[in-house]
Design a protein around this motif. Structure first.
Motif, mmCIF file in Angstrom:
data_model
loop_
_atom_site.group_PDB
_atom_site.id
_atom_site.type_symbol
_atom_site.label_atom_id
_atom_site.label_comp_id
_atom_site.label_asym_id
_atom_site.label_seq_id
_atom_site.Cartn_x
_atom_site.Cartn_y
_atom_site.Cartn_z
ATOM 1 N N ASN A 1 0.852 -1.186 0.000
ATOM 2 C CA ASN A 1 0.000 0.000 0.000
ATOM 3 C C ASN A 1 0.888 1.236 0.000
ATOM 4 O O ASN A 1 1.009 1.941 0.990
ATOM 5 N N GLN A 2 1.501 1.470 -1.175
ATOM 6 C CA GLN A 2 2.438 2.580 -1.259
ATOM 7 C C GLN A 2 2.543 3.106 -2.684
ATOM 8 O O GLN A 2 2.997 2.413 -3.576
ATOM 9 N N GLY A 3 2.134 4.336 -2.882
ATOM 10 C CA GLY A 3 2.299 5.037 -4.142
ATOM 11 C C GLY A 3 1.833 4.273 -5.360
ATOM 12 O O GLY A 3 0.745 3.687 -5.398
ATOM 13 N N MET A 4 2.698 4.257 -6.391
ATOM 14 C CA MET A 4 2.358 3.586 -7.635
ATOM 15 C C MET A 4 2.299 2.077 -7.476
ATOM 16 O O MET A 4 1.674 1.383 -8.269
ATOM 17 N N ALA A 5 2.965 1.557 -6.459
ATOM 18 C CA ALA A 5 2.953 0.110 -6.209
ATOM 19 C C ALA A 5 1.846 -0.245 -5.226
ATOM 20 O O ALA A 5 2.034 -1.045 -4.314
ATOM 21 N N ASP A 6 0.687 0.394 -5.398
ATOM 22 C CA ASP A 6 -0.436 0.174 -4.484
ATOM 23 C C ASP A 6 -1.164 -1.102 -4.881
ATOM 24 O O ASP A 6 -2.263 -1.078 -5.412
ATOM 25 N N GLY A 7 -0.518 -2.239 -4.641
ATOM 26 C CA GLY A 7 -1.103 -3.509 -5.029
ATOM 27 C C GLY A 7 -2.390 -3.823 -4.290
ATOM 28 O O GLY A 7 -3.297 -4.446 -4.832
ATOM 29 N N LYS A 8 -2.478 -3.360 -3.044
ATOM 30 C CA LYS A 8 -3.677 -3.637 -2.248
ATOM 31 C C LYS A 8 -4.908 -2.987 -2.870
ATOM 32 O O LYS A 8 -5.970 -3.608 -2.977
ATOM 33 N N TYR A 9 -4.768 -1.747 -3.342
ATOM 34 C CA TYR A 9 -5.904 -1.055 -3.936
ATOM 35 C C TYR A 9 -6.225 -1.613 -5.312
ATOM 36 O O TYR A 9 -7.386 -1.721 -5.706
ATOM 37 N N ILE A 10 -5.190 -1.996 -6.066
ATOM 38 C CA ILE A 10 -5.418 -2.586 -7.390
ATOM 39 C C ILE A 10 -6.224 -3.877 -7.258
ATOM 40 O O ILE A 10 -7.156 -4.129 -8.022
ATOM 41 N N ASN A 11 -5.882 -4.683 -6.280
ATOM 42 C CA ASN A 11 -6.629 -5.921 -6.068
ATOM 43 C C ASN A 11 -8.040 -5.649 -5.564
ATOM 44 O O ASN A 11 -8.965 -6.424 -5.831
ATOM 45 N N TYR A 12 -8.222 -4.545 -4.858
ATOM 46 C CA TYR A 12 -9.572 -4.151 -4.449
ATOM 47 C C TYR A 12 -10.421 -3.832 -5.686
ATOM 48 O O TYR A 12 -11.586 -4.247 -5.789
ATOM 49 N N LEU A 13 -9.821 -3.134 -6.659
ATOM 50 C CA LEU A 13 -10.546 -2.804 -7.883
ATOM 51 C C LEU A 13 -10.890 -4.069 -8.673
ATOM 52 O O LEU A 13 -11.957 -4.165 -9.275
ATOM 53 N N CYS A 14 -9.984 -5.045 -8.664
ATOM 54 C CA CYS A 14 -10.174 -6.265 -9.451
ATOM 55 C C CYS A 14 -11.007 -7.326 -8.741
ATOM 56 O O CYS A 14 -11.361 -8.334 -9.356
ATOM 57 N N HIS A 15 -11.331 -7.106 -7.473
ATOM 58 C CA HIS A 15 -12.101 -8.097 -6.717
ATOM 59 C C HIS A 15 -13.472 -7.587 -6.304
ATOM 60 O O HIS A 15 -14.431 -8.356 -6.256
ATOM 61 N N ILE A 16 -13.552 -6.313 -5.994
ATOM 62 C CA ILE A 16 -14.773 -5.803 -5.367
ATOM 63 C C ILE A 16 -15.458 -4.728 -6.205
ATOM 64 O O ILE A 16 -16.563 -4.919 -6.696
ATOM 65 N N ARG B 1 -6.424 7.341 -13.946
ATOM 66 C CA ARG B 1 -5.310 7.597 -13.028
ATOM 67 C C ARG B 1 -5.418 8.999 -12.432
ATOM 68 O O ARG B 1 -5.937 9.918 -13.059
ATOM 69 N N GLN B 2 -4.893 9.139 -11.244
ATOM 70 C CA GLN B 2 -4.779 10.436 -10.581
ATOM 71 C C GLN B 2 -3.384 10.549 -9.998
ATOM 72 O O GLN B 2 -3.005 9.801 -9.083
ATOM 73 N N LEU B 3 -2.594 11.466 -10.575
ATOM 74 C CA LEU B 3 -1.217 11.674 -10.116
ATOM 75 C C LEU B 3 -0.425 10.370 -10.110
ATOM 76 O O LEU B 3 0.178 9.980 -9.118
ATOM 77 N N ASP B 4 -0.459 9.676 -11.207
ATOM 78 C CA ASP B 4 0.294 8.434 -11.408
ATOM 79 C C ASP B 4 -0.225 7.253 -10.595
ATOM 80 O O ASP B 4 0.356 6.169 -10.648
ATOM 81 N N SER B 5 -1.283 7.434 -9.844
ATOM 82 C CA SER B 5 -1.860 6.336 -9.078
ATOM 83 C C SER B 5 -3.170 5.893 -9.715
ATOM 84 O O SER B 5 -3.926 6.719 -10.259
ATOM 85 N N LEU B 6 -3.444 4.604 -9.645
ATOM 86 C CA LEU B 6 -4.672 4.067 -10.222
ATOM 87 C C LEU B 6 -5.872 4.479 -9.385
ATOM 88 O O LEU B 6 -5.891 4.278 -8.166
ATOM 89 N N ASN B 7 -6.864 5.064 -10.053
ATOM 90 C CA ASN B 7 -8.052 5.540 -9.348
ATOM 91 C C ASN B 7 -9.266 4.648 -9.589
ATOM 92 O O ASN B 7 -10.008 4.329 -8.655
ATOM 93 N N ALA B 8 -9.502 4.233 -10.844
ATOM 94 C CA ALA B 8 -10.682 3.426 -11.166
ATOM 95 C C ALA B 8 -10.495 2.776 -12.524
ATOM 96 O O ALA B 8 -9.630 3.157 -13.322
ATOM 97 N N LEU B 9 -11.328 1.777 -12.788
ATOM 98 C CA LEU B 9 -11.391 1.115 -14.084
ATOM 99 C C LEU B 9 -12.800 1.329 -14.640
ATOM 100 O O LEU B 9 -13.784 1.006 -13.974
#
Length: 215
Positions: A88-103, A134-142
Motif C-alpha cells: 500500500n504505497q504510491g504507484m505500487a499500491d497492489g492492495k488497492y489494485i486488487n480491491y478494484l479487481c475483486h470488489i 489515473r490520478q497523479l500516477d496512481s490508479l483511481n478506477a477502471l
C-alpha cells in the motif's frame, strides 16, 4: 394361354385401377408462410439475442468468467515466484489494485457485473475497452467503455464511458480485450454477429418457420 381366350372372345383381362381414397390424397395446402417469407436476417444485437441457444451461451460464458478471481501479483526474486501484491504505497499500491479487481472497479459497478458486461461486449461488439483512470500516477478506477475506436497511427483510443464522457486516451491507459477473430490490422476484434451472420440467420429463420407451421 391368355392370348388364346382373348382372341376367341371368351373374356378380356381388365386393367387394374386404383382410385385413392380421400385419406390417401396427399395434402398440398401450405400452412403458414414460405421459408423465404419467414427469413430473418440477424444483423444486430437484439435479433441475435432472440435466438435462445445463442443468448444462453452468452449468459453462461459471461457468468462463468465473472466468477473467476483476478489478482495483481508481484515477483519475488529470492524465491523465484509470484505472490499477491498487498503493498500500500504510491504507484505500487497492489492492495488497492486488487480491491478494484475483486470488489469495485469504479464507484458505479461491482466487479462481477463489470467483467460480465466486458465479456458480453467481446462477443456482441467484438471489443471491450477498459479505461484506466489515473490520478497523479496512481490508479483511481477502471471504467468499462460503452464505445471505442482505435487509431493505429497515433496509437490512441477514442472512448466514451460513464454516462457519455468522451476522452482521447493513450494506448497505455486502455485495456483492450478482443474477440477470437480480428480485422486485417489485427488490432480490433470482429463481432460474432459478423462472422456468424449466416449461421445465426438460418437459426432465427428456422425458429420463425416452426412458429408459423405450428400456428
Amino acid at each position: 394361354m391368355d392370348n388364346f381366350f382373348i382372341r376367341k372372345g371368351f373374356w378380356k383381362r381388365e386393367v387394374a385401377t386404383c382410385t385413392p381414397t380421400p385419406a390417401e390424397v396427399p395434402e398440398t395446402t401450405n400452412k403458414g408462410a414460405s421459408y423465404a417469407e419467414n427469413a430473418v436476417m440477424v444483423n444486430n444485437m437484439r435479433s441475435a439475442l432472440n435466438i435462445p441457444a445463442f443468448a444462453r451461451a452468452i449468459v453462461v460464458i459471461s457468468n462463468t468468467m465473472s466468477q473467476c478471481e483476478m489478482q495483481y501479483q508481484r515477483y519475488i526474486k529470492a524465491t523465484n515466484c509470484y505472490v499477491m501484491d498487498d503493498r500500500n504505497q504510491g504507484m505500487a499500491d497492489g492492495k488497492y489494485i486488487n480491491y478494484l479487481c475483486h470488489i469495485r472497479p469504479n464507484p458505479k459497478m461491482a466487479w462481477s457485473n463489470f467483467i460480465r458486461q466486458a465479456i458480453q461486449d467481446i462477443y456482441l461488439k467484438g471489443n471491450a475497452y477498459i479505461f484506466i483512470d489515473r490520478q497523479l500516477d496512481s490508479l483511481n478506477a477502471l471504467w468499462l467503455c460503452s464505445s471505442g475506436t482505435y487509431d493505429e497511427y497515433s496509437n490512441t483510443y477514442n472512448l466514451v464511458y460513464d454516462s457519455r464522457k468522451a476522452i482521447l486516451a493513450k494506448a497505455a491507459d486502455v485495456i483492450h480485450l478482443k474477440s477470437d477473430f480480428s480485422r486485417d490490422n489485427g488490432m480490433t476484434g470482429i463481432s460474432i454477429l459478423e462472422y456468424a451472420y449466416t449461421t445465426l440467420s438460418i437459426a432465427a429463420t428456422n425458429d420463425q418457420q416452426t412458429l408459423e407451421n405450428s400456428a
